[in-house]
Design a protein around this motif. Structure first.
Motif, PDB file in Angstrom:
ATOM      1  N   TRP A 176      69.525  28.680  45.349  1.00 14.04           N
ATOM      2  CA  TRP A 176      70.041  28.125  44.072  1.00 14.04           C
ATOM      3  C   TRP A 176      70.853  29.307  43.764  1.00 14.04           C
ATOM      4  CZ3 TRP A 176      71.370  23.460  42.114  1.00 14.04           C
ATOM      5  CH2 TRP A 176      70.701  22.387  42.722  1.00 14.04           C
ATOM      6  N   ASN A 177      72.123  29.085  43.363  1.00 13.80           N
ATOM      7  CA  ASN A 177      72.644  30.170  42.545  1.00 13.80           C
ATOM      8  C   ASN A 177      73.058  29.655  41.134  1.00 13.80           C
ATOM      9  OD1 ASN A 177      73.599  32.355  44.629  1.00 13.80           O
ATOM     10  ND2 ASN A 177      74.088  30.604  45.482  1.00 13.80           N
ATOM     11  N   VAL A 178      73.163  30.669  40.185  1.00 14.51           N
ATOM     12  CA  VAL A 178      73.539  30.308  38.682  1.00 14.51           C
ATOM     13  C   VAL A 178      74.788  31.037  38.409  1.00 14.51           C
ATOM     14  CG1 VAL A 178      72.774  30.733  36.608  1.00 14.51           C
ATOM     15  CG2 VAL A 178      71.075  30.329  38.246  1.00 14.51           C
ATOM     16  N   ALA A 179      75.615  30.259  37.780  1.00 14.72           N
ATOM     17  CA  ALA A 179      77.001  30.737  37.339  1.00 14.72           C
ATOM     18  C   ALA A 179      77.019  30.852  35.827  1.00 14.72           C
ATOM     19  CB  ALA A 179      78.166  29.563  37.783  1.00 14.72           C
ATOM     20  N   PHE A 180      77.668  32.004  35.570  1.00  9.10           N
ATOM     21  CA  PHE A 180      77.874  32.111  33.946  1.00  9.10           C
ATOM     22  C   PHE A 180      79.274  32.074  33.491  1.00  9.10           C
ATOM     23  CE2 PHE A 180      74.025  34.460  35.782  1.00  9.10           C
ATOM     24  CZ  PHE A 180      72.916  34.144  34.729  1.00  9.10           C
ATOM     25  N   ALA A 181      79.410  31.754  32.291  1.00 12.72           N
ATOM     26  CA  ALA A 181      80.923  31.502  32.021  1.00 12.72           C
ATOM     27  C   ALA A 181      81.707  32.719  31.386  1.00 12.72           C
ATOM     28  CB  ALA A 181      80.742  30.220  30.914  1.00 12.72           C
ATOM     29  N   VAL A 182      82.613  32.635  31.952  1.00 13.87           N
ATOM     30  CA  VAL A 182      83.666  33.990  31.292  1.00 13.87           C
ATOM     31  C   VAL A 182      84.915  33.479  30.939  1.00 13.87           C
ATOM     32  CG1 VAL A 182      82.546  35.772  32.729  1.00 13.87           C
ATOM     33  CG2 VAL A 182      84.466  34.504  33.777  1.00 13.87           C
ATOM     34  N   ARG A 183      85.522  34.151  30.027  1.00 22.02           N
ATOM     35  CA  ARG A 183      86.797  33.647  29.435  1.00 22.02           C
ATOM     36  C   ARG A 183      87.882  34.184  30.755  1.00 22.02           C
ATOM     37  NH1 ARG A 183      85.133  35.525  24.447  1.00 22.02           N
ATOM     38  NH2 ARG A 183      84.804  33.997  22.961  1.00 22.02           N
ATOM     39  N   ASP A 184      87.791  35.223  31.378  1.00 24.49           N
ATOM     40  CA  ASP A 184      88.848  35.878  32.168  1.00 24.49           C
ATOM     41  C   ASP A 184      88.112  36.306  33.303  1.00 24.49           C
ATOM     42  OD1 ASP A 184      90.589  37.560  33.621  1.00 24.49           O
ATOM     43  OD2 ASP A 184      91.697  37.906  31.907  1.00 24.49           O
ATOM     44  N   ALA A 185      88.107  35.670  34.659  1.00 23.38           N
ATOM     45  CA  ALA A 185      87.226  35.948  35.863  1.00 23.38           C
ATOM     46  C   ALA A 185      87.637  37.333  36.260  1.00 23.38           C
ATOM     47  CB  ALA A 185      87.714  34.992  36.815  1.00 23.38           C
ATOM     48  N   ASP A 186      89.100  37.770  36.374  1.00 25.33           N
ATOM     49  CA  ASP A 186      89.552  39.029  36.560  1.00 25.33           C
ATOM     50  C   ASP A 186      89.051  40.203  35.843  1.00 25.33           C
ATOM     51  OD1 ASP A 186      91.990  38.537  38.690  1.00 25.33           O
ATOM     52  OD2 ASP A 186      91.909  36.932  37.224  1.00 25.33           O
ATOM     53  N   ALA A 187      88.977  39.862  34.384  1.00 30.22           N
ATOM     54  CA  ALA A 187      88.653  40.789  33.516  1.00 30.22           C
ATOM     55  C   ALA A 187      86.964  41.047  33.760  1.00 30.22           C
ATOM     56  CB  ALA A 187      88.857  40.748  32.022  1.00 30.22           C
ATOM     57  N   ALA A 188      86.347  40.128  33.956  1.00 32.36           N
ATOM     58  CA  ALA A 188      85.083  40.055  34.318  1.00 32.36           C
ATOM     59  C   ALA A 188      84.354  41.067  35.572  1.00 32.36           C
ATOM     60  CB  ALA A 188      84.311  38.728  34.352  1.00 32.36           C
ATOM     61  N   VAL A 189      85.461  40.856  36.394  1.00 30.24           N
ATOM     62  CA  VAL A 189      85.187  41.349  37.676  1.00 30.24           C
ATOM     63  C   VAL A 189      85.365  42.981  37.445  1.00 30.24           C
ATOM     64  CG1 VAL A 189      86.379  42.238  39.937  1.00 30.24           C
ATOM     65  CG2 VAL A 189      85.919  39.658  39.444  1.00 30.24           C
ATOM     66  N   ARG A 190      86.162  43.317  36.820  1.00 29.35           N
ATOM     67  CA  ARG A 190      86.194  44.742  36.517  1.00 29.35           C
ATOM     68  C   ARG A 190      84.994  45.433  35.729  1.00 29.35           C
ATOM     69  NH1 ARG A 190      91.662  43.073  35.831  1.00 29.35           N
ATOM     70  NH2 ARG A 190      91.511  42.915  33.432  1.00 29.35           N
TER      71      ARG A 190
END
Length: 254
Positions: free
Chosen positions: A72-86
Motif C-alpha cells: 500500500w502507498n500513501v499520497a499527500f496533496a500538494v499545490r504544485d508537484a514540480d515545486a514539491a519535487v524540488r
C-alpha cells in the motif's frame, strides 16, 4: 484522523500495488464492502478505483515494476508537484518517478524519504483524492515506520510543514492542529529486511471481526486486535499477496 477531506500537505489517497488485481479485488471487497470500478483504458492496465457509495476511497493497481513489492502507498496533496519535487530533493529525499500528468485528474510523483520510506505526491486537478475519510471502509490514519525518527521528522516538517507532537512513545503528525498520522520507531522486533514504510489504516465497525474476515479471506493477522491505552482499538493485517495495512475501530479517531 481529524481531517475529513484532502488538504494541502495531508494524506489524500491510498493505492495498492499488487501482483494479482482480481484476488485483491475479491479480498478487499469482502473485507470493506468496496465497489470496484476498473478503468477501461488499455494504458491504465486495469487501474481500479474502489468506492463506498459514490465516494472514491482508494485504488487497486498492477505493479509498476514486475519485481516491485506488493504494498500500500500513501499520497499527500500538494499545490504544485514540480515545486514539491524540488523541496523533496533539497531536504535529502529522492524522486524516482514523476511528475507525471494523469489525464486531467492531476499530477503524480513517487518519492522516497531519506530513511527509505516510499510515498506519493498528488497535485489534484479534476480529482482531489478520497471523497470520504474516517467512515467504515475508508482511510482514517497513516503511520510512518522508520529506524531514523529524528531524520524523518526533520524531512517531513521541512517538506510539508507538519507539526510533530513531543511524545516519545508515539509522535503524531499534524497540520494546523489537526492530527492525521503517527510515527513508529522500528526496533529489533522488526526483521532487518523490512524497510521503512508508510502504513495506511482503514476504519472498520469491528476490529475483531475484520481480523477474522481477513484470515478467512486468505490474509494474515500481523498484530492481533489491541486496545491502545487512551487510543483506538486496532490491528495490523496482511493481504494474501503480502501487502500490509491497518484497521481501527471507527469513531476512535485520534
Amino acid at each position: 484522523m481529524k481531517l475529513h477531506e484532502p488538504v494541502t500537505g495531508g494524506p489524500c489517497w491510498a493505492e495498492l500495488g499488487t501482483s494479482d488485481l482480481d484476488a485483491a479485488e475479491r479480498f478487499y471487497t469482502r473485507l470493506f464492502g468496496w465497489r470496484p470500478e476498473t478503468d477501461p483504458r488499455q494504458q491504465d492496465r486495469g487501474y481500479t478505483i474502489v468506492r463506498l457509495g459514490d465516494a472514491a476511497v482508494a485504488a487497486l493497481a498492477p505493479l509498476n515494476r514486475q519485481a516491485g513489492p506488493v504494498e500500500w502507498n500513501v499520497a499527500f496533496a500538494v499545490r504544485d508537484a514540480d515545486a514539491a519535487v524540488r523541496q523533496v530533493t533539497a531536504a535529502g529525499g529522492e524522486v524516482p518517478q514523476g511528475p507525471t500528468d494523469v489525464y486531467d485528474s492531476g499530477r503524480f510523483v513517487v518519492a522516497v524519504d531519506p530513511t527509505g520510506a516510499v510515498f506519493h505526491l498528488w497535485q489534484g486537478r479534476s480529482f482531489r483524492g478520497a471523497g470520504l475519510f474516517n467512515a467504515p471502509g475508508s482511510l482514517g490514519w497513516v503511520e510512518l515506520l522508520t529506524r531514523e525518527p529524528d531524520r524523518a521528522a526533520d524531512f517531513y516538517t521541512t517538506v510539508f510543514g507538519w507539526s510533530v507532537s513531543a511524545s516519545e512513545r508515539y509522535p503524531r503528525w499534524g497540520i494546523d492542529g489537526a492530527d492525521f498520522g503517527g510515527m513508529v520507531t522500528m526496533d529489533d522486533k522488526f526483521p532487518h529486511e523490512v524497510p521503512a514504510h508508510w502504513l495506511p489504516y482503514f476504519a472498520v465497525t469491528d476490529v475483531d471481526t475484520a481480523a477474522a474476515d481477513a484470515t478467512e479471506g486468505g490474509g494474515t493477522v500481523l498484530m492481533v486486535p489491541t486496545s491502545v491505552p487512551d487510543g483506538p482499538r486496532l490491528a495490523v493485517l496482511r493481504d494474501p499477496q503480502g501487502a500490509m495495512f491497518g484497521v481501527y475501530r471507527a469513531g476512535d479517531e485520534c
